[in-house]
Write a protein that holds these residues in place. Structure first.
Motif, PDB file in Angstrom:
ATOM      1  N   ALA A  32       0.850  -1.183   0.000  1.00 17.56           N
ATOM      2  CA  ALA A  32       0.000   0.000   0.000  1.00 17.56           C
ATOM      3  C   ALA A  32       0.885   1.232   0.000  1.00 17.56           C
ATOM      4  O   ALA A  32       2.013   1.209   0.512  1.00 17.56           O
ATOM      5  N   ALA A  33       0.369   2.312  -0.594  1.00 20.18           N
ATOM      6  CA  ALA A  33       1.076   3.584  -0.641  1.00 20.18           C
ATOM      7  C   ALA A  33       0.058   4.693  -0.432  1.00 20.18           C
ATOM      8  O   ALA A  33      -1.116   4.536  -0.775  1.00 20.18           O
ATOM      9  N   THR A  34       0.524   5.805   0.127  1.00 21.57           N
ATOM     10  CA  THR A  34      -0.373   6.925   0.392  1.00 21.57           C
ATOM     11  C   THR A  34      -0.397   7.944  -0.745  1.00 21.57           C
ATOM     12  O   THR A  34      -1.301   8.761  -0.808  1.00 21.57           O
ATOM     13  N   GLY A  35       0.591   7.918  -1.606  1.00 20.53           N
ATOM     14  CA  GLY A  35       0.662   8.896  -2.688  1.00 20.53           C
ATOM     15  C   GLY A  35       1.991   8.820  -3.396  1.00 20.53           C
ATOM     16  O   GLY A  35       2.698   7.799  -3.336  1.00 20.53           O
ATOM     17  N   GLU A  36       2.342   9.904  -4.018  1.00 19.12           N
ATOM     18  CA  GLU A  36       3.519   9.959  -4.892  1.00 19.12           C
ATOM     19  C   GLU A  36       4.814   9.553  -4.198  1.00 19.12           C
ATOM     20  O   GLU A  36       5.601   8.789  -4.752  1.00 19.12           O
ATOM     21  N   ASP A  37       5.045  10.029  -2.981  1.00 18.95           N
ATOM     22  CA  ASP A  37       6.317   9.749  -2.301  1.00 18.95           C
ATOM     23  C   ASP A  37       6.545   8.260  -2.060  1.00 18.95           C
ATOM     24  O   ASP A  37       7.679   7.789  -2.114  1.00 18.95           O
ATOM     25  N   GLU A  38       5.486   7.535  -1.801  1.00 15.96           N
ATOM     26  CA  GLU A  38       5.618   6.107  -1.518  1.00 15.96           C
ATOM     27  C   GLU A  38       5.381   5.232  -2.743  1.00 15.96           C
ATOM     28  O   GLU A  38       5.683   4.042  -2.716  1.00 15.96           O
ATOM     29  N   LEU A  39       4.861   5.812  -3.811  1.00 19.71           N
ATOM     30  CA  LEU A  39       4.445   5.022  -4.972  1.00 19.71           C
ATOM     31  C   LEU A  39       5.609   4.316  -5.671  1.00 19.71           C
ATOM     32  O   LEU A  39       5.578   3.098  -5.858  1.00 19.71           O
ATOM     33  N   LEU A  40       6.623   5.063  -6.099  1.00 19.73           N
ATOM     34  CA  LEU A  40       7.705   4.439  -6.867  1.00 19.73           C
ATOM     35  C   LEU A  40       8.460   3.379  -6.068  1.00 19.73           C
ATOM     36  O   LEU A  40       8.699   2.281  -6.593  1.00 19.73           O
ATOM     37  N   PRO A  41       8.808   3.638  -4.798  1.00 21.75           N
ATOM     38  CA  PRO A  41       9.443   2.554  -4.031  1.00 21.75           C
ATOM     39  C   PRO A  41       8.535   1.327  -3.891  1.00 21.75           C
ATOM     40  O   PRO A  41       9.008   0.191  -3.970  1.00 21.75           O
ATOM     41  N   ALA A  42       7.224   1.564  -3.709  1.00 16.42           N
ATOM     42  CA  ALA A  42       6.295   0.434  -3.589  1.00 16.42           C
ATOM     43  C   ALA A  42       6.204  -0.344  -4.898  1.00 16.42           C
ATOM     44  O   ALA A  42       6.131  -1.574  -4.887  1.00 16.42           O
ATOM     45  N   LEU A  43       6.207   0.348  -6.028  1.00  9.74           N
ATOM     46  CA  LEU A  43       6.179  -0.336  -7.326  1.00  9.74           C
ATOM     47  C   LEU A  43       7.419  -1.203  -7.502  1.00  9.74           C
ATOM     48  O   LEU A  43       7.322  -2.348  -7.939  1.00  9.74           O
ATOM     49  N   ASP A  44       8.581  -0.642  -7.180  1.00  8.46           N
ATOM     50  CA  ASP A  44       9.832  -1.399  -7.308  1.00  8.46           C
ATOM     51  C   ASP A  44       9.874  -2.599  -6.376  1.00  8.46           C
ATOM     52  O   ASP A  44      10.332  -3.671  -6.747  1.00  8.46           O
ATOM     53  N   ARG A  45       9.381  -2.409  -5.166  1.00  6.60           N
ATOM     54  CA  ARG A  45       9.439  -3.457  -4.156  1.00  6.60           C
ATOM     55  C   ARG A  45       8.425  -4.577  -4.413  1.00  6.60           C
ATOM     56  O   ARG A  45       8.727  -5.746  -4.217  1.00  6.60           O
ATOM     57  N   THR A  46       7.232  -4.234  -4.889  1.00  9.75           N
ATOM     58  CA  THR A  46       6.148  -5.215  -4.970  1.00  9.75           C
ATOM     59  C   THR A  46       5.899  -5.777  -6.362  1.00  9.75           C
ATOM     60  O   THR A  46       5.308  -6.845  -6.489  1.00  9.75           O
ATOM     61  N   ARG A  47       6.273  -5.057  -7.418  1.00 11.52           N
ATOM     62  CA  ARG A  47       6.034  -5.499  -8.793  1.00 11.52           C
ATOM     63  C   ARG A  47       4.589  -5.992  -8.990  1.00 11.52           C
ATOM     64  O   ARG A  47       4.357  -7.148  -9.345  1.00 11.52           O
ATOM     65  N   PRO A  48       3.600  -5.091  -8.764  1.00 13.01           N
ATOM     66  CA  PRO A  48       2.200  -5.528  -8.851  1.00 13.01           C
ATOM     67  C   PRO A  48       1.754  -5.769 -10.292  1.00 13.01           C
ATOM     68  O   PRO A  48       2.333  -5.232 -11.239  1.00 13.01           O
ATOM     69  N   ASP A  49       0.710  -6.562 -10.422  1.00 16.14           N
ATOM     70  CA  ASP A  49       0.045  -6.733 -11.711  1.00 16.14           C
ATOM     71  C   ASP A  49      -0.959  -5.619 -11.940  1.00 16.14           C
ATOM     72  O   ASP A  49      -1.210  -5.213 -13.070  1.00 16.14           O
ATOM     73  N   VAL A  50      -1.562  -5.152 -10.835  1.00 15.10           N
ATOM     74  CA  VAL A  50      -2.592  -4.109 -10.881  1.00 15.10           C
ATOM     75  C   VAL A  50      -2.315  -3.098  -9.776  1.00 15.10           C
ATOM     76  O   VAL A  50      -1.986  -3.480  -8.651  1.00 15.10           O
ATOM     77  N   VAL A  51      -2.458  -1.815 -10.121  1.00 15.76           N
ATOM     78  CA  VAL A  51      -2.415  -0.757  -9.119  1.00 15.76           C
ATOM     79  C   VAL A  51      -3.838  -0.232  -8.973  1.00 15.76           C
ATOM     80  O   VAL A  51      -4.443   0.214  -9.947  1.00 15.76           O
ATOM     81  N   LEU A  52      -4.371  -0.334  -7.763  1.00 12.15           N
ATOM     82  CA  LEU A  52      -5.683   0.208  -7.436  1.00 12.15           C
ATOM     83  C   LEU A  52      -5.420   1.619  -6.927  1.00 12.15           C
ATOM     84  O   LEU A  52      -4.910   1.818  -5.824  1.00 12.15           O
ATOM     85  N   LEU A  53      -5.729   2.617  -7.750  1.00 12.13           N
ATOM     86  CA  LEU A  53      -5.258   3.990  -7.566  1.00 12.13           C
ATOM     87  C   LEU A  53      -6.413   4.951  -7.333  1.00 12.13           C
ATOM     88  O   LEU A  53      -7.273   5.117  -8.208  1.00 12.13           O
ATOM     89  N   ASP A  54      -6.410   5.594  -6.171  1.00 14.05           N
ATOM     90  CA  ASP A  54      -7.405   6.621  -5.883  1.00 14.05           C
ATOM     91  C   ASP A  54      -7.169   7.812  -6.811  1.00 14.05           C
ATOM     92  O   ASP A  54      -6.023   8.136  -7.138  1.00 14.05           O
TER      93      ASP A  54
END
Length: 190
Positions: A32-54
């Protein structure tokens, strides 16, 4: 298994989505990420198939972050999850590269189905209304009408630049300006 990253700036909603997703067979929340600051590290760390984005986030909104997510290689599917009228967000979401839009009032089963749909590479965007296209045509620079059409057809940046006979780095400011106009349009509809 469909790996899902949840991006929402409301802690209770983020935790609730994470919990609901955890109990659905075939879907695994990976972060999970709260916004831009956490997004890119979370993408790199988790390699999701889908991002559920508010859509409505503090700082950069979901439209801007969707474009950022779609620059990843490979890019995960993006399902915009919004309290806004999804029909009004259909055009800017499509231009930003979103694979789907779902209103937060949807049932859990509708959420699961939308996640599965975009994970299969299919789109689940509301139809873009004639009124939305008319408003877009009146708000954006007439030079960008061909750009609008090519983005809706999901043409690549390289193909668009080639067709318009411009450099690829000249496209980004034009796309951002167009999306800015359409974001205002979507917000005004609320």
């Amino acid at each position: 298994m469909i790996r899902v990253l949840v991006v929402d700036d409301h802690p209770a909603l983020r935790a609730g989505l994470y919990t609901v997703l955890r109990y659905e067979p075939g879907i695994v929340p990976v972060g999970a990420a709260t916004g831009e600051d956490e997004l890119l590290p979370a993408l790199d760390r988790t390699r999701p198939d889908v991002v559920l984005l508010d859509y409505n986030l503090t700082g950069r909104d979901g439209i801007q972050l969707c474009r950022l997510i779609k620059t990843n290689d490979p890019a995960p599917a993006v399902l915009m999850y919004t309290a806004y009228d999804s029909a009004e967000l259909a055009l800017p979401a499509a231009l930003a590269g979103a694979d789907g839009v779902l209103e937060k009032s949807a049932t859990a089963d509708e959420l699961f189905e939308a996640i599965r749909t975009v994970a299969r590479g299919e789109r689940t965007l509301p139809p873009i209304s004639r009124d939305s296209l008319t408003r877009a045509n009146s708000r954006i620079d007439p030079r960008d009408l061909p750009l609008l059409g090519m983005l809706l057809d999901r043409a690549t940046t390289a193909d668009i630049a080639d067709a318009l006979r411009i450099q690829t780095d000249e496209l980004e400011p034009r796309i951002e300006q167009m999306l800015h106009q359409l974001r205002l349009d979507a917000a005004a509809a609320q």
